[in-house]
Design a protein around this motif. Sequence first.
Motif, mmCIF file in Angstrom:
data_model
loop_
_atom_site.group_PDB
_atom_site.id
_atom_site.type_symbol
_atom_site.label_atom_id
_atom_site.label_comp_id
_atom_site.label_asym_id
_atom_site.label_seq_id
_atom_site.Cartn_x
_atom_site.Cartn_y
_atom_site.Cartn_z
ATOM 1 N N SER A 78 0.767 -1.307 0.004
ATOM 2 C CA SER A 78 0.079 -0.076 0.147
ATOM 3 C C SER A 78 0.882 1.403 0.033
ATOM 4 C CB SER A 78 -1.026 0.093 1.283
ATOM 5 O OG SER A 78 -1.556 -1.035 1.199
ATOM 6 N N VAL A 79 2.036 1.181 0.911
ATOM 7 C CA VAL A 79 2.797 2.299 1.002
ATOM 8 C C VAL A 79 3.911 2.400 0.381
ATOM 9 C CG1 VAL A 79 3.916 3.653 2.832
ATOM 10 C CG2 VAL A 79 1.552 2.957 3.345
ATOM 11 N N ILE A 80 4.878 1.577 0.370
ATOM 12 C CA ILE A 80 6.488 1.673 -0.327
ATOM 13 C C ILE A 80 6.141 1.274 -1.777
ATOM 14 C CG2 ILE A 80 8.666 0.840 -0.186
ATOM 15 C CD1 ILE A 80 7.701 2.158 2.234
ATOM 16 N N PHE A 81 5.497 0.399 -1.858
ATOM 17 C CA PHE A 81 5.386 -0.013 -3.563
ATOM 18 C C PHE A 81 4.010 0.648 -4.145
ATOM 19 C CE2 PHE A 81 7.757 -4.649 -3.774
ATOM 20 C CZ PHE A 81 8.834 -3.842 -3.360
ATOM 21 N N GLY A 82 3.347 1.444 -3.240
ATOM 22 C CA GLY A 82 2.057 1.937 -3.527
ATOM 23 C C GLY A 82 2.163 3.534 -3.974
ATOM 24 N N VAL A 83 1.655 4.010 -2.747
ATOM 25 C CA VAL A 83 1.886 5.683 -2.964
ATOM 26 C C VAL A 83 3.072 6.302 -3.162
ATOM 27 C CG1 VAL A 83 -0.536 6.075 -2.045
ATOM 28 C CG2 VAL A 83 1.590 5.887 -0.655
ATOM 29 N N PHE A 84 4.100 5.729 -2.495
ATOM 30 C CA PHE A 84 5.451 6.135 -2.200
ATOM 31 C C PHE A 84 5.966 6.018 -3.546
ATOM 32 C CE2 PHE A 84 9.611 6.609 0.377
ATOM 33 C CZ PHE A 84 9.859 7.571 -0.127
ATOM 34 N N THR A 85 5.880 4.772 -4.260
ATOM 35 C CA THR A 85 6.535 4.585 -5.605
ATOM 36 C C THR A 85 5.676 5.377 -6.716
ATOM 37 O OG1 THR A 85 7.124 2.216 -5.102
ATOM 38 C CG2 THR A 85 6.824 2.855 -7.438
ATOM 39 N N ARG A 86 4.194 5.669 -6.450
ATOM 40 C CA ARG A 86 3.564 6.440 -7.269
ATOM 41 C C ARG A 86 4.082 7.821 -7.405
ATOM 42 N NH1 ARG A 86 -2.444 7.449 -5.973
ATOM 43 N NH2 ARG A 86 -1.431 8.848 -4.505
ATOM 44 N N GLY A 87 4.493 8.423 -6.457
ATOM 45 C CA GLY A 87 5.139 9.608 -6.521
ATOM 46 C C GLY A 87 6.378 9.688 -7.077
ATOM 47 N N TYR A 88 7.273 8.827 -6.722
ATOM 48 C CA TYR A 88 8.656 8.560 -7.397
ATOM 49 C C TYR A 88 8.518 8.601 -8.895
ATOM 50 C CZ TYR A 88 12.562 5.962 -9.590
ATOM 51 O OH TYR A 88 13.458 5.546 -10.168
ATOM 52 N N ARG A 89 7.529 7.667 -9.216
ATOM 53 C CA ARG A 89 7.257 7.560 -10.822
ATOM 54 C C ARG A 89 6.744 8.868 -11.338
ATOM 55 N NH1 ARG A 89 4.467 1.537 -11.028
ATOM 56 N NH2 ARG A 89 6.427 0.407 -10.356
ATOM 57 N N PHE A 90 5.978 9.446 -10.856
ATOM 58 C CA PHE A 90 5.446 10.865 -11.153
ATOM 59 C C PHE A 90 6.504 11.912 -11.287
ATOM 60 C CE2 PHE A 90 3.340 14.922 -10.138
ATOM 61 C CZ PHE A 90 2.272 14.872 -11.185
ATOM 62 N N GLU A 91 7.234 11.791 -10.353
ATOM 63 C CA GLU A 91 8.390 13.044 -10.507
ATOM 64 C C GLU A 91 9.363 12.490 -11.697
ATOM 65 O OE1 GLU A 91 10.639 12.578 -6.899
ATOM 66 O OE2 GLU A 91 9.162 13.771 -5.690
ATOM 67 N N GLU A 92 9.627 11.202 -11.997
ATOM 68 C CA GLU A 92 10.433 10.787 -13.200
ATOM 69 C C GLU A 92 9.694 11.086 -14.391
ATOM 70 O OE1 GLU A 92 13.711 9.315 -12.973
ATOM 71 O OE2 GLU A 92 13.352 10.219 -10.929
ATOM 72 N N GLN A 93 8.304 11.120 -14.280
ATOM 73 C CA GLN A 93 7.638 11.382 -15.822
ATOM 74 C C GLN A 93 7.905 12.753 -15.914
ATOM 75 O OE1 GLN A 93 6.179 9.079 -17.341
ATOM 76 N NE2 GLN A 93 4.808 10.346 -18.802
ATOM 77 N N ILE A 94 7.637 13.813 -14.858
ATOM 78 C CA ILE A 94 7.797 15.097 -15.117
ATOM 79 C C ILE A 94 9.217 15.466 -15.662
ATOM 80 C CG2 ILE A 94 7.770 17.455 -13.892
ATOM 81 C CD1 ILE A 94 5.764 16.126 -11.896
ATOM 82 N N LYS A 95 10.414 14.878 -15.139
ATOM 83 C CA LYS A 95 11.738 15.161 -15.334
ATOM 84 C C LYS A 95 12.065 14.629 -16.554
ATOM 85 C CE LYS A 95 13.744 14.636 -10.680
ATOM 86 N NZ LYS A 95 14.710 13.856 -9.873
ATOM 87 N N HIS A 96 11.491 13.663 -17.138
ATOM 88 C CA HIS A 96 11.867 13.154 -18.331
ATOM 89 C C HIS A 96 11.035 13.209 -19.724
ATOM 90 C CE1 HIS A 96 14.420 10.708 -15.510
ATOM 91 N NE2 HIS A 96 15.271 11.125 -16.131
ATOM 92 N N HIS A 97 9.653 13.944 -19.368
ATOM 93 C CA HIS A 97 8.840 13.834 -20.515
ATOM 94 C C HIS A 97 8.407 15.439 -20.227
ATOM 95 C CE1 HIS A 97 8.951 9.553 -19.832
ATOM 96 N NE2 HIS A 97 8.516 9.619 -21.060
ATOM 97 N N ASN A 98 8.880 15.996 -21.278
ATOM 98 C CA ASN A 98 8.261 17.580 -21.286
ATOM 99 C C ASN A 98 6.963 17.752 -21.624
ATOM 100 O OD1 ASN A 98 11.237 18.400 -21.183
ATOM 101 N ND2 ASN A 98 11.372 18.567 -23.154
ATOM 102 N N PHE A 99 6.291 16.787 -22.190
ATOM 103 C CA PHE A 99 4.800 17.108 -22.417
ATOM 104 C C PHE A 99 3.943 17.006 -21.068
ATOM 105 C CE2 PHE A 99 0.632 15.601 -23.619
ATOM 106 C CZ PHE A 99 0.058 16.509 -24.296
ATOM 107 N N THR A 100 4.580 16.151 -20.239
ATOM 108 C CA THR A 100 3.899 16.044 -18.966
ATOM 109 C C THR A 100 4.153 17.233 -18.229
ATOM 110 O OG1 THR A 100 4.256 13.786 -18.755
ATOM 111 C CG2 THR A 100 3.667 14.798 -16.681
#
Length: 337
Positions: free
Chosen positions: A198-220
Amino acid sequence: MYRYILEDARHVLPFNEPASKLIIGTATLSFHHDEVFSQVFKGGLKLGDSFKLAGQMHNIRDDEPAFVYRDSLWFDSEYVRVFIDRSKASGKACQAAIFTDEKERAFTSYTLPLSASFETKGTDAKSGRPIAMVDMWYFPKGYTKDVLPIAIDSESEPRGFYSVPDFMAQDKVEELTHYLPKYALLSIESWVHIFYASVIFGVFTRGYRFEEQIKHHNFTALKLLWRGIIEQRQVLTTSEAVKVGKDTIIDPSAVISGPTTIGERCYIGPGAVIDNCTIGDDVTVSQGCQLMLSTVANNCFLPFRASLFMSCLMSGTIIAQNTCLQMCVIGRDSFVG
């Protein structure tokens, strides 16, 4: 393609229920499976039989490919997608596997401890790294004992969950770090695994992937910026980062940062602070509450100044006012005061 379920009847303590019926995040594990499969298998999956024993898998049909999994496994769509893609590319019957050496930090830190469901079996043919087999199979033409192990690396990255000054952390920085995977899998056999899912692989990982999406995808990044300009808000508080269900009431003074998901018919009171959480339907978060990296399932009630940090509430839970929970898993219909 047919879907076959290997049932795990073991009860997870202290909840005294099979894993498939327990709430992970805001929904039961079986419902989570359905959501993952709807993302991975666009053409849908036909429902095959359920097996109580692995020895019954010889009853799998041979007229269409089959996907078989144990129903106490928690996995994300990324893990299933890469397993299916690599299995189809091989053209053979395959079984999922995970690496178990020191290079694999996420699976060795969270998946293997407290679990008795992973069979250690030699090394990966390509990398030579040790592997453990997962109860997940792909059969292109009926059941066979001869399966090709598909070993998947989590490709995890270390991320801190507290912003602590260097002079305070000293040589204990590692203790304030979690390993967030690109491909996630767990076997739910303990309340600790519910916390991890729920937490480590859930919301925490979702936040990390969200940050990575912003960093590496200009459209996002541009979408977030454009939404912030239109709504006149800080970008992580816009509707692009915070998803809210219908008939939910949010007080204007509440501060909600994404990525956050809030269900239907909820109430978020004055001064509430919510950061990277998942909240179900019919939830009340009263004035002054603070929630961070947590999940709250349906029909929960948090009165004034209740606080959650990296915690999971199953449905029907009531938290008393001024109560602070950190790294907890609370079962259904509970009262914490």
